[in-house]
Design a protein around this motif. Sequence first.
Motif, PDB file in Angstrom:
ATOM      1  N   MET A   1     111.694  23.856  97.810  1.00 60.77           N
ATOM      2  CA  MET A   1     111.488  25.258  98.119  1.00 60.77           C
ATOM      3  C   MET A   1     112.715  26.058  97.706  1.00 60.77           C
ATOM      4  N   SER A   2     112.494  27.179  97.073  1.00 61.82           N
ATOM      5  CA  SER A   2     113.579  28.002  96.558  1.00 61.82           C
ATOM      6  C   SER A   2     114.122  28.929  97.643  1.00 61.82           C
ATOM      7  N   LEU A   3     115.425  29.133  97.634  1.00 63.60           N
ATOM      8  CA  LEU A   3     116.055  30.111  98.528  1.00 63.60           C
ATOM      9  C   LEU A   3     115.855  31.526  98.015  1.00 63.60           C
ATOM     10  N   VAL A   4     115.670  31.646  96.714  1.00 60.02           N
ATOM     11  CA  VAL A   4     115.521  32.950  96.092  1.00 60.02           C
ATOM     12  C   VAL A   4     114.044  33.309  96.067  1.00 60.02           C
ATOM     13  N   ASP A   5     113.685  34.270  96.893  1.00 61.50           N
ATOM     14  CA  ASP A   5     112.315  34.747  96.990  1.00 61.50           C
ATOM     15  C   ASP A   5     112.277  36.156  96.408  1.00 61.50           C
ATOM     16  N   LEU A   6     111.969  36.239  95.100  1.00 63.84           N
ATOM     17  CA  LEU A   6     111.870  37.529  94.436  1.00 63.84           C
ATOM     18  C   LEU A   6     110.442  38.035  94.522  1.00 63.84           C
ATOM     19  N   VAL A   7     110.289  39.277  94.910  1.00 58.67           N
ATOM     20  CA  VAL A   7     108.977  39.885  95.072  1.00 58.67           C
ATOM     21  C   VAL A   7     108.829  40.981  94.018  1.00 58.67           C
ATOM     22  N   ASP A   8     107.728  40.939  93.274  1.00 56.11           N
ATOM     23  CA  ASP A   8     107.424  42.015  92.333  1.00 56.11           C
ATOM     24  C   ASP A   8     106.930  43.214  93.119  1.00 56.11           C
ATOM     25  N   LEU A   9     107.522  44.358  92.863  1.00 55.15           N
ATOM     26  CA  LEU A   9     107.130  45.583  93.549  1.00 55.15           C
ATOM     27  C   LEU A   9     106.139  46.357  92.687  1.00 55.15           C
ATOM     28  N   GLN A  10     105.234  47.031  93.340  1.00 54.04           N
ATOM     29  CA  GLN A  10     104.224  47.809  92.632  1.00 54.04           C
ATOM     30  C   GLN A  10     104.888  49.025  91.993  1.00 54.04           C
ATOM     31  N   VAL A  11     104.691  49.172  90.691  1.00 54.57           N
ATOM     32  CA  VAL A  11     105.219  50.313  89.958  1.00 54.57           C
ATOM     33  C   VAL A  11     104.035  51.148  89.484  1.00 54.57           C
ATOM     34  N   LEU A  12     103.999  52.378  89.933  1.00 54.43           N
ATOM     35  CA  LEU A  12     102.955  53.314  89.522  1.00 54.43           C
ATOM     36  C   LEU A  12     103.590  54.371  88.628  1.00 54.43           C
ATOM     37  N   GLY A  13     102.836  54.919  87.721  1.00 53.54           N
ATOM     38  CA  GLY A  13     103.415  55.976  86.911  1.00 53.54           C
ATOM     39  C   GLY A  13     102.535  56.405  85.772  1.00 53.54           C
ATOM     40  N   ASP A  14     103.022  57.429  85.127  1.00 55.59           N
ATOM     41  CA  ASP A  14     102.369  57.959  83.944  1.00 55.59           C
ATOM     42  C   ASP A  14     103.457  58.572  83.075  1.00 55.59           C
ATOM     43  N   ASP A  15     103.087  59.505  82.198  1.00 62.45           N
ATOM     44  CA  ASP A  15     104.073  60.076  81.288  1.00 62.45           C
ATOM     45  C   ASP A  15     105.131  60.932  82.000  1.00 62.45           C
ATOM     46  N   ARG A  16     104.935  61.228  83.278  1.00 60.74           N
ATOM     47  CA  ARG A  16     105.927  61.990  84.047  1.00 60.74           C
ATOM     48  C   ARG A  16     107.028  61.118  84.626  1.00 60.74           C
ATOM     49  N   GLY A  17     106.786  59.801  84.728  1.00 65.38           N
ATOM     50  CA  GLY A  17     107.779  58.896  85.305  1.00 65.38           C
ATOM     51  C   GLY A  17     107.112  57.823  86.135  1.00 65.38           C
ATOM     52  N   GLN A  18     107.928  57.111  86.908  1.00 62.40           N
ATOM     53  CA  GLN A  18     107.431  55.987  87.685  1.00 62.40           C
ATOM     54  C   GLN A  18     107.774  56.135  89.154  1.00 62.40           C
ATOM     55  N   LEU A  19     107.007  55.443  89.982  1.00 62.12           N
ATOM     56  CA  LEU A  19     107.198  55.413  91.417  1.00 62.12           C
ATOM     57  C   LEU A  19     107.066  53.955  91.844  1.00 62.12           C
ATOM     58  N   VAL A  20     108.070  53.440  92.549  1.00 55.51           N
ATOM     59  CA  VAL A  20     108.043  52.058  93.033  1.00 55.51           C
ATOM     60  C   VAL A  20     107.688  52.096  94.513  1.00 55.51           C
ATOM     61  N   VAL A  21     106.710  51.288  94.895  1.00 56.31           N
ATOM     62  CA  VAL A  21     106.165  51.323  96.243  1.00 56.31           C
ATOM     63  C   VAL A  21     106.727  50.171  97.088  1.00 56.31           C
ATOM     64  N   LEU A  22     107.224  50.502  98.271  1.00 57.44           N
ATOM     65  CA  LEU A  22     107.680  49.528  99.257  1.00 57.44           C
ATOM     66  C   LEU A  22     106.913  49.789 100.543  1.00 57.44           C
ATOM     67  N   GLU A  23     106.176  48.783 101.029  1.00 52.92           N
ATOM     68  CA  GLU A  23     105.369  48.972 102.218  1.00 52.92           C
ATOM     69  C   GLU A  23     105.588  47.828 103.198  1.00 52.92           C
ATOM     70  N   ALA A  24     105.902  48.192 104.444  1.00 54.83           N
ATOM     71  CA  ALA A  24     106.096  47.198 105.508  1.00 54.83           C
ATOM     72  C   ALA A  24     104.832  46.377 105.687  1.00 54.83           C
ATOM     73  N   GLN A  25     105.022  45.078 105.859  1.00 51.83           N
ATOM     74  CA  GLN A  25     103.939  44.107 106.085  1.00 51.83           C
ATOM     75  C   GLN A  25     103.011  43.961 104.883  1.00 51.83           C
ATOM     76  N   LYS A  26     103.393  44.544 103.748  1.00 49.82           N
ATOM     77  CA  LYS A  26     102.636  44.338 102.506  1.00 49.82           C
ATOM     78  C   LYS A  26     103.570  43.634 101.521  1.00 49.82           C
ATOM     79  N   ASN A  27     104.333  44.406 100.726  1.00 49.47           N
ATOM     80  CA  ASN A  27     105.275  43.738  99.830  1.00 49.47           C
ATOM     81  C   ASN A  27     106.653  43.563 100.455  1.00 49.47           C
ATOM     82  N   VAL A  28     106.870  44.129 101.635  1.00 45.77           N
ATOM     83  CA  VAL A  28     108.051  43.850 102.461  1.00 45.77           C
ATOM     84  C   VAL A  28     107.516  43.127 103.694  1.00 45.77           C
TER      85      VAL A  28
END
Length: 134
Positions: A1-28
Amino acid sequence: MSLVDLVDLQVLGDDRGQLVVLEAQKNVPFDIKRVYFLIGTQPGVSRGFHAHRELQQAAICVSGQCRMLMNDGFKIEEVILNSSSKAIFIDKMIWHEMHDFSADCILLVLASDFYDEQDYIRDYSKFIGLLKYA
């Protein structure tokens, strides 16, 4: 089992830019009670050098990069945090250190509880001793 637990975060966006989503009990994997960030760490300065008895954390390098060292008392793993779309999960009773901060590094940390100095283990030999009795 690895000590390093990397989680991919949801990145939303369009031509205006990006938004990274962090949600308790979901990806956190915990309820978020405290948020802080490290900035302006001088060249050659390392941070961390502690573990927590109960606190869980997720760290995201929103700018620049740093090297994370994770240690459970039995094995040590390192990872370079250099993406705002990845979070590293730091579980309780994991000794962690941050090294090699870039000049533009902003390290965002989400914590499962409020600051409590009694939860910190700042002496490595004490950390190892506590693992033997866990």
